[in-house]
Design an enzyme around this catalytic site. Structure first.
Site, PDB file in Angstrom:
ATOM      1  N   ASP A   1       0.843  -1.202   0.000  1.00 36.68           N
ATOM      2  CA  ASP A   1       0.000   0.000   0.000  1.00 36.68           C
ATOM      3  C   ASP A   1       0.880   1.255   0.000  1.00 36.68           C
ATOM      4  OD1 ASP A   1       0.871  -0.116   2.603  1.00 36.68           O
ATOM      5  OD2 ASP A   1      -1.114   0.023   3.526  1.00 36.68           O
ATOM      6  N   SER A   2       2.203   1.063   0.066  1.00 39.11           N
ATOM      7  CA  SER A   2       3.129   2.179  -0.150  1.00 39.11           C
ATOM      8  C   SER A   2       2.960   2.752  -1.553  1.00 39.11           C
ATOM      9  CB  SER A   2       4.579   1.719   0.059  1.00 39.11           C
ATOM     10  OG  SER A   2       4.834   0.534  -0.661  1.00 39.11           O
TER      11      SER A   2
ATOM     12  N   ASP B   1      -1.107  -6.375  -0.648  1.00 46.79           N
ATOM     13  CA  ASP B   1      -1.179  -5.716   0.661  1.00 46.79           C
ATOM     14  C   ASP B   1      -2.601  -5.219   0.881  1.00 46.79           C
ATOM     15  OD1 ASP B   1      -0.035  -4.850   2.978  1.00 46.79           O
ATOM     16  OD2 ASP B   1       0.992  -3.114   2.096  1.00 46.79           O
TER      17      ASP B   1
ATOM     18  N   LYS C   1      -1.167  -9.685   2.698  1.00 48.43           N
ATOM     19  CA  LYS C   1      -0.511  -9.206   3.930  1.00 48.43           C
ATOM     20  C   LYS C   1      -1.458  -8.239   4.625  1.00 48.43           C
ATOM     21  CE  LYS C   1       2.930  -5.939   3.881  1.00 48.43           C
ATOM     22  NZ  LYS C   1       2.356  -4.900   4.761  1.00 48.43           N
TER      23      LYS C   1
ATOM     24  N   GLU D   1      -1.691  -5.692   8.346  1.00 46.47           N
ATOM     25  CA  GLU D   1      -0.926  -5.123   9.469  1.00 46.47           C
ATOM     26  C   GLU D   1      -1.597  -5.433  10.795  1.00 46.47           C
ATOM     27  OE1 GLU D   1      -0.263  -0.938   8.963  1.00 46.47           O
ATOM     28  OE2 GLU D   1       0.683  -1.197   7.002  1.00 46.47           O
TER      29      GLU D   1
ATOM     30  N   GLU E   1       8.709  -4.668  10.728  1.00 45.70           N
ATOM     31  CA  GLU E   1       9.128  -3.353  10.214  1.00 45.70           C
ATOM     32  C   GLU E   1       9.674  -2.483  11.341  1.00 45.70           C
ATOM     33  OE1 GLU E   1       6.307  -1.255   7.745  1.00 45.70           O
ATOM     34  OE2 GLU E   1       7.569   0.539   7.690  1.00 45.70           O
TER      35      GLU E   1
HETATM   36  O1  KIV Z   1       3.385  -1.219   1.781  1.00 46.23           O
HETATM   37  C1  KIV Z   1       4.582  -1.509   1.865  1.00 46.23           C
HETATM   38  O2  KIV Z   1       5.377  -1.227   0.974  1.00 46.23           O
HETATM   39  C2  KIV Z   1       5.044  -2.169   3.068  1.00 46.23           C
HETATM   40  C3  KIV Z   1       6.503  -2.044   3.378  1.00 46.23           C
HETATM   41  C4  KIV Z   1       6.718  -1.921   4.814  1.00 46.23           C
HETATM   42  C5  KIV Z   1       7.306  -3.143   2.805  1.00 46.23           C
HETATM   43  O3  KIV Z   1       4.288  -2.789   3.764  1.00 46.23           O
END
Ligand code: KIV
Length: 286
Positions: free
Chosen positions: A46-47, A85, A115, A117, A184
């Site tokens: 999500d970056s 993500d 993924k 969080e 992280e």
């Molecule tokens: O969204 C992202 O790029 C991440 C990084 C911490 C790898 O979760």
């Protein structure tokens, strides 16, 4: 062409002590470069909110944006393990919504894992997604989607008490059945403790070398993202400088009449040029 790794291959790499290489990727061409370079995994993080859309953080990122970028990455890297993500508010509300959205990543973009969080507080979401048959990667330590609660993008686990919290989160994620874990921005000694204790591969970003593999944001690695560079980044290229130099040359060439040249033009077919010239002369006669 390398064959695509499965989550079991990644587990075997940990068992053999082989480092796993992971990068974020958001677009078709960069995903293709990453596959050519031989990375083991690509994270459509999500970056992308910051790196592709210019948002100040990850919170505004939508499911639609994540799916579109996962589709592009899958096309660019058909033989690489791709992780989608889950963006903010795609899994926070309920187990049902989490499963539905995780399922979209698989059905619409053919990712290999998702993924999300959070540690202890997202365990029911992780279990629900696993029950749907989807591979899950946990993410603890600094969790940017909840950075407001953490007081900003700050390293986590830097006191004994804070380290214990990160360790509890990591243990809970493995107990829930997640097959991968991302740490992280935690101190190397905390990361090393978790890596040694957990059977699943523990990957790190800003977590030092004592982990089973590394991930970095590709826009940092290539020198494309300019807003800020975290301490843990190693830059391997300066795409921003190369791009600005090339684009400035283009601007100067157009302004100076040096582009396009003869070799960039489509000429008329044989014999048609003369006919066209004659017609044009006729046409302009009064
Ligand atoms: O969204 C992202 O790029 C991440 C990084 C911490 C790898 O979760």
């Amino acid at each position: 062409m390398s064959t695509k790794k499965s989550v079991l291959d990644l587990h075997q790499m940990k068992a053999r002590g082989e480092k796993i290489t992971w990068l974020t990727g958001y677009t078709y061409p960069v995903a293709a470069f990453e596959e050519q370079a031989g990375v083991d995994m690509i994270l459509v993080g999500d970056s992308l909110g910051m790196c592709v859309y210019g948002y100040p953080g990850t919170v505004p990122v939508t499911m639609e944006q994540c799916i579109v970028h996962c589709e592009a990455v899958r096309r660019g890297a058909p033989n690489t393990f791709v992780v989608g993500d889950m963006p903010f508010m795609s899994y926070q509300v309920s187990d049902e919504e989490a499963v539905r959205n995780a399922g979209r990543f698989c059905k619409e973009a053919a990712v290999d894992a998702v993924k999300l969080e959070g540690g202890v507080r997202v365990i029911s979401r992780i279990k629900a997604i696993l029950d749907a048959g989807i591979v899950v990667c946990g993410h603890v330590g600094l969790t940017p989607q909840s950075s407001g609660q953490l007081g900003g993008h700050k390293a986590q686990g830097r006191t004994l008490e804070a380290a214990k919290t990160v360790i509890e989160d990591a243990r809970a994620i493995e107990r829930a059945g997640a097959q991968l874990l991302l740490l992280e921005a935690v101190p190397p000694e905390v990361a090393g403790f978790i890596r040694a204790e957990l059977a699943i591969p523990v990957l790190g970003i800003g977590a030092g070398a004592d982990v089973d593999g590394q991930v970095l944001i590709v826009s940092d690695v290539l020198g494309e993202f300019q807003a800020f560079t975290p301490k843990f980044v190693k830059r391997y290229a300066d795409i921003a400088a190369v791009s600005v130099a090339a684009l400035s040359e283009y601007v100067a060439d157009v302004r100076g009449g040096r582009f396009p040249e003869e070799r960039h033009c489509y000429r008329m077919l044989e014999g048609e040029g003369e006919k066209f010239a004659a017609w044009a002369r006729e046409d302009v006669k009064p």
